[in-house]
Design a protein around this motif. Sequence first.
Motif, PDB file in Angstrom:
ATOM      1  N   VAL A 102      19.587  63.676  67.512  1.00 11.40           N
ATOM      2  CA  VAL A 102      18.566  62.964  68.350  1.00 11.40           C
ATOM      3  C   VAL A 102      19.404  62.535  69.559  1.00 11.40           C
ATOM      4  CG1 VAL A 102      17.399  60.673  68.594  1.00 11.40           C
ATOM      5  CG2 VAL A 102      17.233  62.364  66.560  1.00 11.40           C
ATOM      6  N   PHE A 103      20.795  61.802  69.467  1.00 11.64           N
ATOM      7  CA  PHE A 103      21.370  61.495  70.536  1.00 11.64           C
ATOM      8  C   PHE A 103      21.675  62.722  71.450  1.00 11.64           C
ATOM      9  CE2 PHE A 103      22.541  57.824  67.770  1.00 11.64           C
ATOM     10  CZ  PHE A 103      21.841  56.957  68.273  1.00 11.64           C
ATOM     11  N   THR A 104      22.081  63.523  71.248  1.00 10.02           N
ATOM     12  CA  THR A 104      22.501  64.836  71.951  1.00 10.02           C
ATOM     13  C   THR A 104      21.538  65.096  72.570  1.00 10.02           C
ATOM     14  OG1 THR A 104      24.147  65.591  70.498  1.00 10.02           O
ATOM     15  CG2 THR A 104      23.212  67.397  71.876  1.00 10.02           C
ATOM     16  N   ARG A 105      20.114  65.491  71.797  1.00  6.37           N
ATOM     17  CA  ARG A 105      18.875  65.886  72.615  1.00  6.37           C
ATOM     18  C   ARG A 105      18.333  65.130  73.782  1.00  6.37           C
ATOM     19  NH1 ARG A 105      13.685  64.354  70.948  1.00  6.37           N
ATOM     20  NH2 ARG A 105      14.352  63.636  68.865  1.00  6.37           N
ATOM     21  N   LEU A 106      18.506  63.650  73.433  1.00  4.79           N
ATOM     22  CA  LEU A 106      18.068  62.712  74.390  1.00  4.79           C
ATOM     23  C   LEU A 106      19.129  62.516  75.660  1.00  4.79           C
ATOM     24  CD1 LEU A 106      16.310  60.158  72.165  1.00  4.79           C
ATOM     25  CD2 LEU A 106      15.334  62.133  73.499  1.00  4.79           C
ATOM     26  N   PHE A 107      20.569  62.262  75.192  1.00  8.76           N
ATOM     27  CA  PHE A 107      21.329  61.929  76.151  1.00  8.76           C
ATOM     28  C   PHE A 107      22.636  63.046  76.621  1.00  8.76           C
ATOM     29  CE2 PHE A 107      20.064  58.280  74.146  1.00  8.76           C
ATOM     30  CZ  PHE A 107      19.370  57.683  75.107  1.00  8.76           C
ATOM     31  N   GLY A 108      22.607  64.188  76.020  1.00  7.95           N
ATOM     32  CA  GLY A 108      23.415  65.293  76.251  1.00  7.95           C
ATOM     33  C   GLY A 108      24.888  65.037  76.046  1.00  7.95           C
ATOM     34  N   GLU A 109      25.598  65.130  77.145  1.00  9.94           N
ATOM     35  CA  GLU A 109      27.151  64.925  76.958  1.00  9.94           C
ATOM     36  C   GLU A 109      27.339  63.417  76.849  1.00  9.94           C
ATOM     37  OE1 GLU A 109      27.858  64.422  81.956  1.00  9.94           O
ATOM     38  OE2 GLU A 109      28.446  66.578  80.769  1.00  9.94           O
ATOM     39  N   ARG A 110      26.383  62.508  77.024  1.00 10.38           N
ATOM     40  CA  ARG A 110      26.546  61.057  76.934  1.00 10.38           C
ATOM     41  C   ARG A 110      26.044  60.463  75.467  1.00 10.38           C
ATOM     42  NH1 ARG A 110      25.865  57.608  82.304  1.00 10.38           N
ATOM     43  NH2 ARG A 110      27.245  56.326  80.826  1.00 10.38           N
ATOM     44  N   ALA A 111      25.952  61.462  74.415  1.00 11.05           N
ATOM     45  CA  ALA A 111      25.346  61.150  73.156  1.00 11.05           C
ATOM     46  C   ALA A 111      26.520  60.113  72.508  1.00 11.05           C
ATOM     47  CB  ALA A 111      25.202  62.451  72.351  1.00 11.05           C
ATOM     48  N   THR A 112      27.741  60.543  72.729  1.00 13.24           N
ATOM     49  CA  THR A 112      28.831  59.566  72.183  1.00 13.24           C
ATOM     50  C   THR A 112      28.533  58.106  72.398  1.00 13.24           C
ATOM     51  OG1 THR A 112      30.288  61.525  71.743  1.00 13.24           O
ATOM     52  CG2 THR A 112      31.325  59.279  71.469  1.00 13.24           C
ATOM     53  N   GLU A 113      28.500  57.934  73.703  1.00 12.56           N
ATOM     54  CA  GLU A 113      28.201  56.734  74.426  1.00 12.56           C
ATOM     55  C   GLU A 113      27.039  56.123  73.629  1.00 12.56           C
ATOM     56  OE1 GLU A 113      28.943  56.133  78.475  1.00 12.56           O
ATOM     57  OE2 GLU A 113      28.983  58.301  78.502  1.00 12.56           O
ATOM     58  N   ALA A 114      26.014  56.850  73.437  1.00 12.70           N
ATOM     59  CA  ALA A 114      24.637  56.504  73.261  1.00 12.70           C
ATOM     60  C   ALA A 114      24.845  55.990  71.527  1.00 12.70           C
ATOM     61  CB  ALA A 114      23.631  57.338  73.157  1.00 12.70           C
ATOM     62  N   ALA A 115      25.717  56.608  70.757  1.00 14.80           N
ATOM     63  CA  ALA A 115      25.874  56.042  69.045  1.00 14.80           C
ATOM     64  C   ALA A 115      26.489  54.902  69.365  1.00 14.80           C
ATOM     65  CB  ALA A 115      26.557  57.516  68.670  1.00 14.80           C
ATOM     66  N   LYS A 116      27.155  54.532  70.288  1.00 18.98           N
ATOM     67  CA  LYS A 116      27.847  53.083  70.114  1.00 18.98           C
ATOM     68  C   LYS A 116      26.858  52.154  70.340  1.00 18.98           C
ATOM     69  CE  LYS A 116      32.401  55.192  71.577  1.00 18.98           C
ATOM     70  NZ  LYS A 116      33.477  55.102  72.586  1.00 18.98           N
ATOM     71  N   LEU A 117      26.060  52.357  71.196  1.00 16.97           N
ATOM     72  CA  LEU A 117      25.077  51.539  71.424  1.00 16.97           C
ATOM     73  C   LEU A 117      23.930  51.046  70.622  1.00 16.97           C
ATOM     74  CD1 LEU A 117      24.831  52.338  75.294  1.00 16.97           C
ATOM     75  CD2 LEU A 117      25.607  50.226  74.218  1.00 16.97           C
ATOM     76  N   TRP A 118      23.577  52.396  69.875  1.00 12.82           N
ATOM     77  CA  TRP A 118      22.528  52.286  68.825  1.00 12.82           C
ATOM     78  C   TRP A 118      23.301  52.745  67.523  1.00 12.82           C
ATOM     79  CZ3 TRP A 118      21.230  54.274  73.779  1.00 12.82           C
ATOM     80  CH2 TRP A 118      20.126  53.653  74.343  1.00 12.82           C
ATOM     81  N   PRO A 119      24.104  52.089  66.727  1.00 14.33           N
ATOM     82  CA  PRO A 119      24.891  52.445  65.648  1.00 14.33           C
ATOM     83  C   PRO A 119      24.113  52.854  64.586  1.00 14.33           C
ATOM     84  CG  PRO A 119      24.765  49.853  65.780  1.00 14.33           C
ATOM     85  CD  PRO A 119      23.924  50.511  67.128  1.00 14.33           C
ATOM     86  N   THR A 120      24.682  53.662  63.757  1.00 12.58           N
ATOM     87  CA  THR A 120      23.752  54.345  62.426  1.00 12.58           C
ATOM     88  C   THR A 120      24.816  54.720  61.372  1.00 12.58           C
ATOM     89  OG1 THR A 120      24.527  56.872  63.522  1.00 12.58           O
ATOM     90  CG2 THR A 120      22.249  55.606  64.041  1.00 12.58           C
ATOM     91  N   SER A 121      25.657  53.592  61.215  1.00 17.39           N
ATOM     92  CA  SER A 121      26.460  53.629  59.998  1.00 17.39           C
ATOM     93  C   SER A 121      26.055  53.797  58.896  1.00 17.39           C
ATOM     94  CB  SER A 121      27.861  52.747  60.304  1.00 17.39           C
ATOM     95  OG  SER A 121      27.130  51.435  60.317  1.00 17.39           O
TER      96      SER A 121
END
Length: 216
Positions: A22-41
């Motif tokens: 989902v993060f890759t689809r929405l934010f592309g190369e910034r997906a890793t940054e997005a995952a830190k802001l919307w955590p999914t642990s």
Amino acid sequence: SEENSARSLLQEAPTPENTAAVFTRLFGERATEAAKLWPTSTPDEAVQSLTDLAGDRFIAFGTWKWLDVHAKTSGKPVYRYLYARPRPSMVPAMGNATANLAGGVTRGASGTPPAPPARGAVHSAEIEYAMGNLPLNKVFAWTADDHKVSTTMQGFFENFIKTGNPNGAGLPSWPVGAVAASGDVQRMRIDVESRAEPEPRARYLFQDEVYSRARQ
């Protein structure tokens, strides 16, 4: 607090793999940054983060952007809030009906699985509370807590309409939503126990940067 459902982004149970997609689809190369802001642990954390992200993409981020610009340019104090009180269950007479986002209901066919419980306040859920009209809506089984939220919200709104400041006797202290030296911005979380809290500003600033670049 639930302007949109996590199901609008992911219709299956969350896993590390499908949430990353989902993060890759929405934010592309910034997906890793997005995952830190919307955590999914954990699965529950993932559902909450996807709920937050879905709400941001629907209307929450746009509303934040408008009020943040207003706070910077209007020369007036701005009071930010998040409405977080979920509506209660529907009255038994509603049978197998499902509550809709905008206040209506859909009556499902026999055997239709019920929608998952709301994780927060869905879009438009605050209207009866703000207007003091809970008794006129016969769909939901309003409780004493709902009436408490309504009284608090009306008090805030009445004070703001009269004076430009929502604060008043008997109400939780609502700070002005200005950017502090720390970078934090306070908002009022309106719920059964309303309280001031920091807004998730890093999340909004990230979206602002991503969407601004997309418009260039």
